[in-house]
Design an enzyme around this catalytic site. Structure first.
Site, PDB file in Angstrom:
ATOM      1  N   ARG A 268       0.808  -1.217   0.000  1.00 55.52           N
ATOM      2  CA  ARG A 268       0.000   0.000   0.000  1.00 55.52           C
ATOM      3  C   ARG A 268       0.840   1.266   0.000  1.00 55.52           C
ATOM      4  NH1 ARG A 268      -1.818  -0.406   4.996  1.00 55.52           N
ATOM      5  NH2 ARG A 268      -0.498  -2.218   5.329  1.00 55.52           N
ATOM      6  N   ILE A 269       1.880   1.312   0.855  1.00 57.58           N
ATOM      7  CA  ILE A 269       2.715   2.511   0.914  1.00 57.58           C
ATOM      8  C   ILE A 269       3.501   2.664  -0.371  1.00 57.58           C
ATOM      9  CG2 ILE A 269       4.635   3.615   2.110  1.00 57.58           C
ATOM     10  CD1 ILE A 269       3.639   2.342   4.695  1.00 57.58           C
TER      11      ILE A 269
ATOM     12  N   ARG B 132      11.817  -0.556   7.917  1.00 57.65           N
ATOM     13  CA  ARG B 132      12.434  -1.041   9.150  1.00 57.65           C
ATOM     14  C   ARG B 132      13.898  -1.334   8.869  1.00 57.65           C
ATOM     15  NH1 ARG B 132       8.399   0.719  10.509  1.00 57.65           N
ATOM     16  NH2 ARG B 132       6.807  -0.074  11.954  1.00 57.65           N
TER      17      ARG B 132
ATOM     18  N   ASP C 115      15.261   6.525   7.610  1.00 54.01           N
ATOM     19  CA  ASP C 115      14.429   7.030   8.700  1.00 54.01           C
ATOM     20  C   ASP C 115      14.356   6.032   9.845  1.00 54.01           C
ATOM     21  OD1 ASP C 115      12.566   8.983   9.790  1.00 54.01           O
ATOM     22  OD2 ASP C 115      10.958   7.558   9.329  1.00 54.01           O
TER      23      ASP C 115
ATOM     24  N   GLU D 139      16.835   2.294  18.357  1.00 54.31           N
ATOM     25  CA  GLU D 139      16.150   3.584  18.434  1.00 54.31           C
ATOM     26  C   GLU D 139      15.712   3.852  19.872  1.00 54.31           C
ATOM     27  OE1 GLU D 139      12.973   3.674  15.578  1.00 54.31           O
ATOM     28  OE2 GLU D 139      14.302   3.335  13.882  1.00 54.31           O
TER      29      GLU D 139
ATOM     30  N   HIS E 205      13.121   8.532  12.536  1.00 52.83           N
ATOM     31  CA  HIS E 205      11.906   7.720  12.465  1.00 52.83           C
ATOM     32  C   HIS E 205      10.644   8.588  12.563  1.00 52.83           C
ATOM     33  CE1 HIS E 205      10.255   3.397  13.237  1.00 52.83           C
ATOM     34  NE2 HIS E 205       9.514   4.082  12.366  1.00 52.83           N
TER      35      HIS E 205
ATOM     36  N   GLY F  14       8.616   9.007   9.750  1.00 53.28           N
ATOM     37  CA  GLY F  14       7.772   8.723   8.600  1.00 53.28           C
ATOM     38  C   GLY F  14       6.287   8.764   8.925  1.00 53.28           C
TER      39      GLY F  14
END
Length: 322
Positions: A154-155, A236, A259, A264, A284, A286
């Site tokens: 989808r993205i 990821r 990103d 993290e 991160h 997004g």
């Protein structure tokens, strides 16, 4: 219910329309990140429902063992950070809307932003201007170049729409099933995996992180990319073999826009992905927009209300509830 929200670093959720859905609950918002499960459990002793901010906090057996009152974990999307068997063993329900029909337009937009910023050297140009040096170099035009999208989802589909509107050629690769769907939709699929990495000016990764996809992108894949090619990862970090991107960047040919990171928050200012001139890195963000948060947490808070009403939804481990 006593609801605890973790990792809302800028205390954003209180200001969004969706927060009103928690009006009937006792809500505690934590605006810092506590990685130690023992210390975190001490904070959350009274929590009956735990709201997760995507994958910012890992929920494992050690943390769960210290939460005697916990009944529900409410979040959205995939859950590699949650020990589902441990939740089930302790009778903790995990609710997560997998939103199979809704792409994250915020993530797609950020992918395009990273590509544009990298090609036009926007961070370097801004820094130069602020330092009184005017222009700092010459950027590159996107129109006519080839964007490779790894993962037919989808993205990636949203990114493809933006790219085509800007005059980029789009080439696809991914799983066998994903390639078949792309072909059926009339998209252009590379002749081989090697051809995909060799032919693309830009490769953008759009795959969910699962045990099967961890380390999906190898050092050999990255080595095939053209000099000055751009590798983009807003999905990821674990999708890339450990150390492979850093090693290729160190050679000085590949460019990257990332990103996501192995650890993290990444606070090591000497990390090569933060210091190398060929890399544009963001923390991160997004999915970090007010609009995206309101959409995501509206679902999350609906899950809490459904549980409180005795009719839980989006159950990942329904046996924990039964």
């Amino acid at each position: 219910m006593k609801v605890h929200i973790l990792d809302d670093w800028f205390d954003t959720l209180r200001s969004l329309p969706c927060f009103a859905k928690l009006a009937d609950h006792e809500v505690t918002v934590w605006t810092d990140h506590e990685p130690d499960p023992i210390k975190l459990a001490a904070r959350l002793q009274e929590a009956e429902a735990l709201v997760l901010f995507r994958e910012r906090t890992k929920v494992g057996a050690e943390l769960l063992a210290g939460l005697p009152n916990l009944k529900l974990i409410s979040q959205r999307s995939v859950y590699p950070h949650v020990d589902v068997p441990a939740c089930t063993a302790r009778g903790v329900l995990l609710s997560s809307n997998m939103h199979s029909d809704t792409p994250s337009y915020a993530a797609a937009e950020h992918t395009l932003a990273l590509i544009l910023a990298s090609y036009r050297q926007i961070p370097q140009q801004v820094t130069s201007l602020q330092a009184g040096r005017w222009q700092s170099g010459v950027g590159r035009t996107l129109r006519g170049r080839t964007l490779g999208l790894y993962g037919y989802g989808r993205i990636a589909g949203a990114v493809a729409g933006y790219a085509k509107a800007m005059g980029l050629k789009v080439l696809w690769w991914g799983s066998e099933a994903g390639r078949a769907r792309a072909t059926a939709a009339g998209e252009t699929v590379a002749l081989s995996r090697a051809a995909f990495f060799r032919e693309c000016d830009i490769v953008s990764l759009h795959v969910r992180l699962t045990p099967a996809t961890r380390g999906l992108i190898t050092a050999e894949d990255l080595a095939l990319m053209q000099p000055r090619a751009l590798f983009v990862n807003t999905s990821r970090s674990g999708l890339v073999a450990p150390g492979a991107l850093e090693a290729e960047i160190a050679k000085g040919q590949l460019h990257a826009a990332v990103d996501v990171f192995d650890h993290e928050p990444l606070l090591d200012r000497d990390h090569i992905l933060l210091t190398h001139p060929n890399v544009l890195a963001t923390p991160h963000i997004g999915f970090v927009t007010e609009d995206e948060f309101d959409m995501q947490f509206s679902d999350i808070f609906d899950q809490i209300n459904a549980y409180a009403a005795g009719a839980p939804i989006h159950m990942i481990n329904p046996e924990a509830y039964q």
